[in-house]
Design a protein around this motif. Structure first.
Motif, PDB file in Angstrom:
ATOM      1  N   GLN A 120     105.224   4.263 -30.641  1.00  0.00           N
ATOM      2  CA  GLN A 120     105.321   3.767 -32.015  1.00  0.00           C
ATOM      3  C   GLN A 120     104.130   2.887 -32.365  1.00  0.00           C
ATOM      4  OE1 GLN A 120     109.052   1.792 -32.948  1.00  0.00           O
ATOM      5  NE2 GLN A 120     110.167   3.212 -31.602  1.00  0.00           N
ATOM      6  N   LEU A 121     103.677   2.126 -31.372  1.00  0.00           N
ATOM      7  CA  LEU A 121     102.584   1.182 -31.602  1.00  0.00           C
ATOM      8  C   LEU A 121     101.208   1.823 -31.496  1.00  0.00           C
ATOM      9  CD1 LEU A 121     104.039  -1.881 -29.689  1.00  0.00           C
ATOM     10  CD2 LEU A 121     103.966  -1.504 -32.157  1.00  0.00           C
ATOM     11  N   GLY A 122     101.157   3.096 -31.101  1.00  0.00           N
ATOM     12  CA  GLY A 122      99.903   3.837 -31.177  1.00  0.00           C
ATOM     13  C   GLY A 122      99.094   3.887 -29.916  1.00  0.00           C
ATOM     14  N   TYR A 123      99.414   3.035 -28.896  1.00  0.00           N
ATOM     15  CA  TYR A 123      98.573   3.064 -27.696  1.00  0.00           C
ATOM     16  C   TYR A 123      99.189   3.895 -26.573  1.00  0.00           C
ATOM     17  CZ  TYR A 123     101.510  -1.020 -26.418  1.00  0.00           C
ATOM     18  OH  TYR A 123     102.550  -1.884 -26.158  1.00  0.00           O
ATOM     19  N   ARG A 124     100.459   4.287 -26.716  1.00  0.00           N
ATOM     20  CA  ARG A 124     101.134   5.294 -25.899  1.00  0.00           C
ATOM     21  C   ARG A 124     101.475   4.847 -24.483  1.00  0.00           C
ATOM     22  NH1 ARG A 124     101.387  10.061 -28.299  1.00  0.00           N
ATOM     23  NH2 ARG A 124     101.841  11.153 -26.359  1.00  0.00           N
ATOM     24  N   ARG A 125     100.549   4.240 -23.772  1.00  0.00           N
ATOM     25  CA  ARG A 125     100.796   3.858 -22.386  1.00  0.00           C
ATOM     26  C   ARG A 125     100.223   2.469 -22.095  1.00  0.00           C
ATOM     27  NH1 ARG A 125     102.142   7.111 -18.398  1.00  0.00           N
ATOM     28  NH2 ARG A 125     100.939   5.874 -16.926  1.00  0.00           N
ATOM     29  N   MET A 126     100.940   1.701 -21.286  1.00  0.00           N
ATOM     30  CA  MET A 126     100.374   0.467 -20.763  1.00  0.00           C
ATOM     31  C   MET A 126      99.528   0.779 -19.537  1.00  0.00           C
ATOM     32  SD  MET A 126     102.777  -2.794 -21.178  1.00  0.00           S
ATOM     33  CE  MET A 126     103.130  -3.401 -22.827  1.00  0.00           C
ATOM     34  N   GLN A 127      98.657  -0.163 -19.197  1.00  0.00           N
ATOM     35  CA  GLN A 127      97.740   0.006 -18.080  1.00  0.00           C
ATOM     36  C   GLN A 127      97.944  -1.115 -17.064  1.00  0.00           C
ATOM     37  OE1 GLN A 127      93.794   0.278 -19.829  1.00  0.00           O
ATOM     38  NE2 GLN A 127      94.626   1.403 -21.564  1.00  0.00           N
ATOM     39  N   ALA A 128      97.434  -0.910 -15.873  1.00  0.00           N
ATOM     40  CA  ALA A 128      97.693  -1.837 -14.770  1.00  0.00           C
ATOM     41  C   ALA A 128      97.212  -3.253 -15.062  1.00  0.00           C
ATOM     42  CB  ALA A 128      97.028  -1.314 -13.503  1.00  0.00           C
ATOM     43  N   ALA A 129      96.140  -3.398 -15.821  1.00  0.00           N
ATOM     44  CA  ALA A 129      95.590  -4.726 -16.092  1.00  0.00           C
ATOM     45  C   ALA A 129      96.281  -5.441 -17.244  1.00  0.00           C
ATOM     46  CB  ALA A 129      94.088  -4.622 -16.388  1.00  0.00           C
ATOM     47  N   TRP A 130      97.236  -4.772 -17.905  1.00  0.00           N
ATOM     48  CA  TRP A 130      97.902  -5.397 -19.040  1.00  0.00           C
ATOM     49  C   TRP A 130      98.888  -6.464 -18.565  1.00  0.00           C
ATOM     50  CZ3 TRP A 130      98.852  -2.046 -23.965  1.00  0.00           C
ATOM     51  CH2 TRP A 130      97.641  -1.456 -24.355  1.00  0.00           C
ATOM     52  N   ALA A 131      99.367  -7.261 -19.507  1.00  0.00           N
ATOM     53  CA  ALA A 131     100.129  -8.455 -19.136  1.00  0.00           C
ATOM     54  C   ALA A 131     101.559  -8.157 -18.705  1.00  0.00           C
ATOM     55  CB  ALA A 131     100.139  -9.435 -20.313  1.00  0.00           C
ATOM     56  N   LEU A 132     102.212  -7.146 -19.271  1.00  0.00           N
ATOM     57  CA  LEU A 132     103.606  -6.893 -18.908  1.00  0.00           C
ATOM     58  C   LEU A 132     103.755  -6.493 -17.439  1.00  0.00           C
ATOM     59  CD1 LEU A 132     106.533  -6.859 -19.677  1.00  0.00           C
ATOM     60  CD2 LEU A 132     106.227  -4.568 -20.665  1.00  0.00           C
ATOM     61  N   PRO A 133     102.921  -5.605 -16.905  1.00  0.00           N
ATOM     62  CA  PRO A 133     103.016  -5.354 -15.461  1.00  0.00           C
ATOM     63  C   PRO A 133     102.827  -6.628 -14.633  1.00  0.00           C
ATOM     64  CG  PRO A 133     101.688  -3.656 -16.512  1.00  0.00           C
ATOM     65  CD  PRO A 133     101.952  -4.700 -17.551  1.00  0.00           C
ATOM     66  N   LYS A 134     101.895  -7.480 -15.047  1.00  0.00           N
ATOM     67  CA  LYS A 134     101.676  -8.730 -14.314  1.00  0.00           C
ATOM     68  C   LYS A 134     102.903  -9.635 -14.387  1.00  0.00           C
ATOM     69  CE  LYS A 134      96.780  -8.705 -15.403  1.00  0.00           C
ATOM     70  NZ  LYS A 134      95.816  -9.220 -16.369  1.00  0.00           N
ATOM     71  N   LEU A 135     103.569  -9.660 -15.552  1.00  0.00           N
ATOM     72  CA  LEU A 135     104.760 -10.483 -15.684  1.00  0.00           C
ATOM     73  C   LEU A 135     105.841 -10.026 -14.706  1.00  0.00           C
ATOM     74  CD1 LEU A 135     106.589 -12.585 -16.983  1.00  0.00           C
ATOM     75  CD2 LEU A 135     107.044 -10.945 -18.834  1.00  0.00           C
ATOM     76  N   LEU A 136     106.073  -8.710 -14.612  1.00  0.00           N
ATOM     77  CA  LEU A 136     107.069  -8.214 -13.662  1.00  0.00           C
ATOM     78  C   LEU A 136     106.692  -8.584 -12.231  1.00  0.00           C
ATOM     79  CD1 LEU A 136     108.043  -4.687 -15.014  1.00  0.00           C
ATOM     80  CD2 LEU A 136     108.949  -6.927 -15.622  1.00  0.00           C
ATOM     81  N   TRP A 137     105.407  -8.469 -11.916  1.00  0.00           N
ATOM     82  CA  TRP A 137     104.949  -8.827 -10.561  1.00  0.00           C
ATOM     83  C   TRP A 137     105.191 -10.310 -10.292  1.00  0.00           C
ATOM     84  CZ3 TRP A 137     101.684 -12.131  -8.094  1.00  0.00           C
ATOM     85  CH2 TRP A 137     101.346 -11.828  -6.777  1.00  0.00           C
ATOM     86  N   LEU A 138     104.865 -11.152 -11.252  1.00  0.00           N
ATOM     87  CA  LEU A 138     105.043 -12.587 -11.087  1.00  0.00           C
ATOM     88  C   LEU A 138     106.519 -12.957 -10.914  1.00  0.00           C
ATOM     89  CD1 LEU A 138     102.484 -13.886 -13.746  1.00  0.00           C
ATOM     90  CD2 LEU A 138     102.374 -14.326 -11.277  1.00  0.00           C
ATOM     91  N   LEU A 139     107.381 -12.324 -11.711  1.00  0.00           N
ATOM     92  CA  LEU A 139     108.809 -12.620 -11.595  1.00  0.00           C
ATOM     93  C   LEU A 139     109.357 -12.183 -10.242  1.00  0.00           C
ATOM     94  CD1 LEU A 139     110.018 -11.627 -15.182  1.00  0.00           C
ATOM     95  CD2 LEU A 139     109.768 -13.938 -14.263  1.00  0.00           C
ATOM     96  N   ASP A 140     108.874 -11.040  -9.749  1.00  0.00           N
ATOM     97  CA  ASP A 140     109.297 -10.593  -8.418  1.00  0.00           C
ATOM     98  C   ASP A 140     108.792 -11.540  -7.330  1.00  0.00           C
ATOM     99  OD1 ASP A 140     110.611  -8.409  -9.443  1.00  0.00           O
ATOM    100  OD2 ASP A 140     109.008  -6.973  -9.015  1.00  0.00           O
ATOM    101  N   GLU A 141     107.583 -12.030  -7.508  1.00  0.00           N
ATOM    102  CA  GLU A 141     106.939 -12.847  -6.484  1.00  0.00           C
ATOM    103  C   GLU A 141     107.435 -14.287  -6.484  1.00  0.00           C
ATOM    104  OE1 GLU A 141     103.941 -13.053  -3.357  1.00  0.00           O
ATOM    105  OE2 GLU A 141     104.901 -11.389  -4.427  1.00  0.00           O
ATOM    106  N   TYR A 142     107.658 -14.853  -7.670  1.00  0.00           N
ATOM    107  CA  TYR A 142     107.951 -16.281  -7.776  1.00  0.00           C
ATOM    108  C   TYR A 142     109.373 -16.579  -8.260  1.00  0.00           C
ATOM    109  CZ  TYR A 142     102.928 -17.007  -7.215  1.00  0.00           C
ATOM    110  OH  TYR A 142     101.646 -17.032  -6.733  1.00  0.00           O
TER     111      TYR A 142
END
Length: 487
Positions: A120-142
């Motif tokens: 819907q937002l036009g970019y179709r896919r998130m990428q590894a360097a984007w913030a949402l993947p990092k947020l999930l990693w941080l929540l899992d880690e900390y």
């Protein structure tokens, strides 16, 4: 406008502060270096260093500015840089920088769960360097109990006002904010296991977040009570600083790589995912894309050379006989997505002047193809075009780009992100485009030389056809480039 507005730019290597008058005169500036820790796919910085560097740079910029003249401050920062903090804003983790890709394993799940929103937002896919993947990693880690997500600019804004602050939609794009609804996609984030209380509220860039508190005033030189305005990512800040803010206008930033950003009233949706859009302060859209071509290819092939001397020789090779696709690194991102793409130089090269000319022209051809692709997507591309970035130091290359594009280009006097933040800081209650028209000064305007666009048409279409032959450029995009060339 009477007074001075402060723009703060948190880059990768430094924090830069500008104090700017309503007429665009720089009344003061300050800079402080930042240091990073890099290890493989990881890139971290210490959030406390961001604040200390910001305070010192800001104090330096305001050293000769009377308190009574300071009207507002806004902060930009690198896109996708995040950390976890406690409820008092104290950092619990390092800052994971914009190009940190340690969270790559999270991407497939994020795109599976949220793909309908990203489409819907036009970019179709998130990428590894984007913030949402990092947020999930941080929540899992900390862990997630009592933590808050802060973008890089949120951390500094919180210190400025002394309490929790919303984040701007620009910074939140890569964290998954639904920019159409201007809210978090709660169903997607809940499925991914992100607690709602972890996320900040969302506001548009240009919203007043609060005022400078006493503690921050003592460190920064900003008068207590100065309005703190929600900023943007560094790329959007540079666009604001270039003054490209009316629908149909574009800013082409040519540095190591090429980045093109524009203004549209409607959201541009790209089926290839090469173009994505930020939300503009006035509710419109700021579409853009980043190519892997750029002046980095010049630095690689002609290190330490006198570029003015080479440019003078290249001026006699228009068009050059060799055909160049000058990628800085492997893979292309815009105007098409092709991870397998590689740069090339086809044809016999008589001498270094011809080689240099082919590289300059190749970058200009890719820039032209970007605009052809934006036109195919339905974006208005006939407005003003502003050129910024390190390549604008070459008068010849600016003229060449105007010739290849067949359109007038404008060079602003100063288009750095900190200036864009000063513009945004002065915008509450006014249209940002009107403020920029007063604060952004023009250095030069360049018109294409008569007949120049036609002179480069054949070489341009040769590159288009070669990219299509290698199956990197979709056939329909190549066909549109041909059709637009022959209009």
């Amino acid at each position: 406008m009477s007074g001075v507005w402060v723009g703060l730019d948190l880059g990768t290597q430094s924090v830069r502060a500008l104090a700017v008058t309503g007429e665009g005169r720089v009344a003061g500036m300050g800079t402080r270096k930042l240091t990073s820790h890099r290890e493989g796919e990881r890139h971290e910085q210490d959030p406390e260093q961001w604040w200390h560097a910001t305070a010192l740079a800001c104090a330096e910029a305001l050293a000769d500015v009377p308190d009574a003249e300071v009207r507002g401050v806004a902060v930009d920062a690198t896109s996708g840089t995040v950390l976890l903090a406690d409820t008092q804003g104290r950092p619990l983790t390092p800052g994971l920088m914009y190009d940190d890709t340690r969270a790559a394993a999270q991407v497939d799940k994020i795109n599976e769960v949220g793909g309908h929103v990203w489409s819907q937002l036009g970019y179709r896919r998130m990428q590894a360097a984007w913030a949402l993947p990092k947020l999930l990693w941080l929540l899992d880690e900390y862990g997630w109990n009592g933590v808050r997500l802060l973008h890089q600019s949120d951390f500094v804004n919180r210190r400025l006002v002394g309490h929790e602050v919303p984040t701007d939609l620009s910074s939140a794009l890569k964290t998954g904010a639904h920019l159409i609804e201007e809210d978090w996609p709660s169903d997607v984030l809940a499925t991914l296991g992100v607690p709602g209380e972890t996320l900040p509220f969302l506001v548009r860039s240009g919203t007043v977040l609060g005022t400078v508190c006493a503690a921050a005033a003592e460190l920064t030189g900003l008068p207590e009570g100065t309005p703190v305005i929600a900023g943007a990512t560094d790329g959007c800040a540079a666009q604001l600083g270039a003054g490209a803010l009316t629908p149909g206008s574009w800013n082409s930033v040519l540095g190591t790589t090429l980045v093109i950003k524009g203004v549209t009233r409607e959201l541009v949706r790209d089926p290839l995912g090469a173009v994505y859009s930020h939300r503009a302060p006035d509710g419109g859209w700021l579409p853009g894309g980043a190519s892997s071509t750029g002046s980095g290819a010049i630095a690689r092939d002609f290190p330490g050379r006198d570029l003015d001397e080479l440019s003078a020789a290249a001026a006699g090779r228009e068009p050059a006989r060799p055909l160049a696709y000058p990628l800085v690194s492997a893979g292309e991102r815009f105007p098409f997505v092709a991870p397998q793409a590689r740069g090339f130089l086809l044809g016999e090269v008589a001498d270094e002047a011809e080689h240099f000319a082919a590289l300059l022209q190749g970058v200009a051809f890719v820039e032209r193809l970007c605009f052809d692709y934006l036109d195919q997507l339905g974006a208005p591309v006939d407005g003003a075009l502003t050129l910024t970035g390190g390549a604008t130091r070459s008068a010849y290359w600016c003229q060449l780009r105007a010739d290849v594009l067949g359109r007038q280009v404008t060079l602003p006097e100063n288009a750095e992100p900190a200036l864009g933040m000063a513009v945004l800081a002065a915008s509450p209650g006014r249209r940002v485009a009107d403020v920029a028209a007063e604060m952004v000064r023009v250095r030069a305007t360049i018109d294409p030389r008569p007949g120049s666009a036609d002179r480069f048409d054949d070489a341009y279409l040769r590159l288009v056809d070669e990219l299509a032959r290698r199956q990197w450029l979709p056939a329909e995009v190549a066909a549109h480039a041909h059709e637009r060339t022959t209009r």
